[in-house]
Design a protein around this motif. Structure first.
Motif, PDB file in Angstrom:
ATOM      1  N   TYR A  29      -3.029  -5.794  -4.760  1.00 19.42           N
ATOM      2  CA  TYR A  29      -3.088  -7.115  -5.390  1.00 19.42           C
ATOM      3  C   TYR A  29      -1.963  -8.034  -4.913  1.00 19.42           C
ATOM      4  CZ  TYR A  29      -6.501  -5.346  -8.783  1.00 19.42           C
ATOM      5  OH  TYR A  29      -7.621  -4.820  -9.374  1.00 19.42           O
ATOM      6  N   VAL A  30      -0.766  -7.493  -4.758  1.00 20.88           N
ATOM      7  CA  VAL A  30       0.394  -8.350  -4.505  1.00 20.88           C
ATOM      8  C   VAL A  30       0.924  -8.286  -3.075  1.00 20.88           C
ATOM      9  CG1 VAL A  30       1.104  -8.286  -6.906  1.00 20.88           C
ATOM     10  CG2 VAL A  30       1.992  -6.564  -5.333  1.00 20.88           C
ATOM     11  N   ARG A  31       0.778  -7.141  -2.413  1.00 18.42           N
ATOM     12  CA  ARG A  31       1.292  -6.986  -1.049  1.00 18.42           C
ATOM     13  C   ARG A  31       0.426  -5.971  -0.299  1.00 18.42           C
ATOM     14  NH1 ARG A  31       6.400  -8.317   0.929  1.00 18.42           N
ATOM     15  NH2 ARG A  31       6.434  -9.754  -0.854  1.00 18.42           N
ATOM     16  N   PRO A  32      -0.769  -6.377   0.164  1.00 12.83           N
ATOM     17  CA  PRO A  32      -1.691  -5.442   0.812  1.00 12.83           C
ATOM     18  C   PRO A  32      -1.081  -4.684   1.996  1.00 12.83           C
ATOM     19  CG  PRO A  32      -2.808  -7.497   0.308  1.00 12.83           C
ATOM     20  CD  PRO A  32      -1.356  -7.728   0.018  1.00 12.83           C
ATOM     21  N   ALA A  33      -0.108  -5.263   2.670  1.00 10.35           N
ATOM     22  CA  ALA A  33       0.508  -4.582   3.805  1.00 10.35           C
ATOM     23  C   ALA A  33       1.212  -3.293   3.397  1.00 10.35           C
ATOM     24  CB  ALA A  33       1.501  -5.512   4.497  1.00 10.35           C
TER      25      ALA A  33
END
Length: 226
Positions: A29-33
């Motif tokens: 949700y916040v940092r797919p990497a």
């Protein structure tokens, strides 16, 4: 000792899984990497627990090509599914589409780059699968599939699912069949010491008729059944 090893494994692995799974779901949700390293750490943690707590020895035989291929893998236990990210270099696994409906897991799976098998959903779904497969191979990633479709007992040789030949034709990739003998050791409850082998077969080039590719893959993934 068998029981103590299993208790240590279940406590350590599932405690780590809880943290890393929630982390991957949240990162989607916040940092797919961050999803990829979290999934890789989860698979690496499983490998460490298998070797150091269960006393398993994990070996590989055969040669892997240095190009994107479709790995067709024998499926005897959860071992090979969990070990995927540790064993292969950022694999794009083919998974049933309904798994992507699981809250949290589905988003994390998509962020990692898994490819949903959309059965009975028509040409649009097939085009989507092909697009994802091409993106994966262009990035140098291998594609991984369990051609039997589900876990099978060690020593059995069920026919391959009909969808395997269709994906082989659709993706147009060389196939590397992989035999795994995890079944006798990696039980659902008490897991035993011993050696689990990944046996990488010879590369099978694309373009073969359905009967031939199925026969060759079926024989190769059952090479450790004796």
């Amino acid at each position: 000792m068998l029981l103590l090893r299993n208790i240590a494994f279940y406590i350590a692995f599932y405690a780590g899984s809880l943290v890393l799974s929630f982390g991957a779901a949240g990162a989607s949700y916040v940092r797919p990497a961050w999803v990829k390293p979290l999934c890789d750490w989860w698979s690496d943690w499983h490998h460490w627990c298998c070797e150091n707590l269960l006393g398993l020895t994990i070996v590989e035989t055969g040669t892997r090509p240095d190009r994107p291929v479709l790995y067709a893998i024998k499926h005897e236990s959860f071992f090979e599914a969990i070990a995927m990210a540790h064993t292969f270099d950022y694999p794009a696994g083919v998974a049933k589409a309904e798994l992507f409906d699981i809250p949290g897991w589905g988003r994390a799976g998509k962020a990692y780059g898994l490819i949903p098998v959309a059965r009975d959903q028509g040409a649009k779904a097939l085009r989507g699968m092909l697009k994802q497969a091409r993106a994966a191979t262009e990035a140098g990633r291998p594609i991984v599939i369990f051609p039997e479709g589900t876990r099978v007992p060690h020593g059995t040789r069920p026919p391959l699912q009909s969808g395997f030949a269709a994906l082989y034709k659709l993706f147009g990739l060389p196939v590397v069949p992989v035999a795994v003998d995890s079944g006798p050791l990696y039980h659902r409850t008490l897991k035993r010491r011993g050696t689990i082998t990944w046996k990488f077969g010879e590369v099978i080039e694309p373009g073969l008729p359905r009967a031939e590719i199925e026969a060759r893959v079926h024989e190769a993934i059952n090479a450790l059944n004796d």
